[in-house]
Design a protein around this motif. Sequence first.
Motif, PDB file in Angstrom:
ATOM      1  N   LEU A   4     -10.007  -2.313  -2.968  1.00  0.00           N
ATOM      2  CA  LEU A   4      -9.520  -2.911  -1.726  1.00  0.00           C
ATOM      3  C   LEU A   4     -10.358  -2.405  -0.568  1.00  0.00           C
ATOM      4  N   GLU A  65      -9.014  -5.352   4.233  1.00  0.00           N
ATOM      5  CA  GLU A  65      -7.731  -5.866   3.734  1.00  0.00           C
ATOM      6  C   GLU A  65      -6.590  -4.904   4.058  1.00  0.00           C
ATOM      7  N   VAL A  66      -6.944  -3.624   4.190  1.00  0.00           N
ATOM      8  CA  VAL A  66      -5.941  -2.575   4.448  1.00  0.00           C
ATOM      9  C   VAL A  66      -6.364  -1.790   5.690  1.00  0.00           C
ATOM     10  N   LYS A  88      -2.918  -8.066   7.442  1.00  0.00           N
ATOM     11  CA  LYS A  88      -3.475  -6.876   6.786  1.00  0.00           C
ATOM     12  C   LYS A  88      -2.357  -5.958   6.293  1.00  0.00           C
ATOM     13  N   HIS A  89      -2.556  -5.370   5.113  1.00  0.00           N
ATOM     14  CA  HIS A  89      -1.637  -4.338   4.617  1.00  0.00           C
ATOM     15  C   HIS A  89      -1.889  -3.062   5.414  1.00  0.00           C
ATOM     16  N   VAL A 115       3.344  -8.503   4.401  1.00  0.00           N
ATOM     17  CA  VAL A 115       2.334  -7.466   4.119  1.00  0.00           C
ATOM     18  C   VAL A 115       3.023  -6.202   3.610  1.00  0.00           C
ATOM     19  N   LYS A 116       2.288  -5.403   2.845  1.00  0.00           N
ATOM     20  CA  LYS A 116       2.809  -4.124   2.359  1.00  0.00           C
ATOM     21  C   LYS A 116       2.571  -3.062   3.432  1.00  0.00           C
ATOM     22  N   SER A 295       0.852  -0.733  -5.016  1.00  0.00           N
ATOM     23  CA  SER A 295       1.925  -1.657  -4.620  1.00  0.00           C
ATOM     24  C   SER A 295       1.356  -2.996  -4.138  1.00  0.00           C
ATOM     25  N   ILE A 296       0.132  -2.976  -3.561  1.00  0.00           N
ATOM     26  CA  ILE A 296      -0.509  -4.230  -3.136  1.00  0.00           C
ATOM     27  C   ILE A 296      -0.906  -5.057  -4.363  1.00  0.00           C
ATOM     28  N   ASP A 299       2.168  -6.115  -6.328  1.00  0.00           N
ATOM     29  CA  ASP A 299       3.165  -6.773  -5.478  1.00  0.00           C
ATOM     30  C   ASP A 299       4.533  -6.116  -5.634  1.00  0.00           C
TER      31      ASP A 299
END
Length: 330
Positions: A4, A65-66, A88-89, A115-116, A295-296, A299
């Motif tokens: 990621l 992405e994070v 974005k997470h 998002v997470k 977790s991303i 899910d």
Amino acid sequence: MSMLKIGVLGAGHLGKIHIKCILMASETYELVGFYDADPANAQKVAAAYGIRSFPDMDSLMEAVEVVDIVTPTTTHFELARKAMEKGKHIFIEKPLTHTIQEAEALVKLSEETGVKVQVGHVERFNPALLALENMPLNPMFIEAHRLAIFNPRGTDVSVVLDLMIHDLDILLSMVPSEVSHISASGVAVVSDTPDIANARIEFANGCVANLTASRISIKQMRKVRLFQQDAYISLDFLDKQAQIIRLFDQSATDLPDTDLMELDTPRGKKLLHMQAPDIEPVNSIKMELESLATSIVQDSRPPVSIQDGYHALKLAYEIIGEIERRSVLI
């Protein structure tokens, strides 16, 4: 697991530690770069770690992405809101936000955007606590002491938000019940906000917790003790040790093989077992960052979710309110 793309906001003392941990988690994350509001510091960090310093946070957010937010708490809300709106997470250091209203808005936004979000309550990844993973917990009394030597760096917030919030998060993760009553007191000794605080928290299921936090101690201590019907558990977060003392009926089917001691009690003979579980050394910050990635990809709910961060903050502010109410009465 595919890597990621992650970016760090804030390269202060803790931000640098996050950068190091992300570089170590190279199978999980690709560190795209970071943004720091101080150009001189940004230049130093970019050179020290051989990573890209972004000119502004928008361009950094677009490239990842994070987003890993390691900035002063007062900035958390705006940065997290911006990142969420871009889909974005987020990993966000504790406390979640500066105010309860901000925390509520972020929880709502996280639900809307999907998002997470993981909050950096790092003590959840302390090896002493991880050693209890397979232990059935049903504590009825919890005692926590978190004492720190004075450091002027953290005195802009109450000791409840600075230190006690770690134990509040642990407490809420262990007790599956609503808080029914809080009594608390605190004293500002060297700063404008309480430097030492004590809180007694009662839960609807009968569990009682007594928490003390101080940042003007002459020695450091981070201990939690749990008492439940069949066990006494002592956790030392500083020395990363755990001790479990359990009582068994003689007829129990899950008796340990060794180190059993007979004990006469008013309810007949019992067997006492003392155990110091093997503690696996871990890099807790690296582990919490990696758990967000899991977790991303899967899910699933992050181990320390935005709801967890919100509940710990809400309880912290209820304790602060109780301390202020009491000090007005004095």
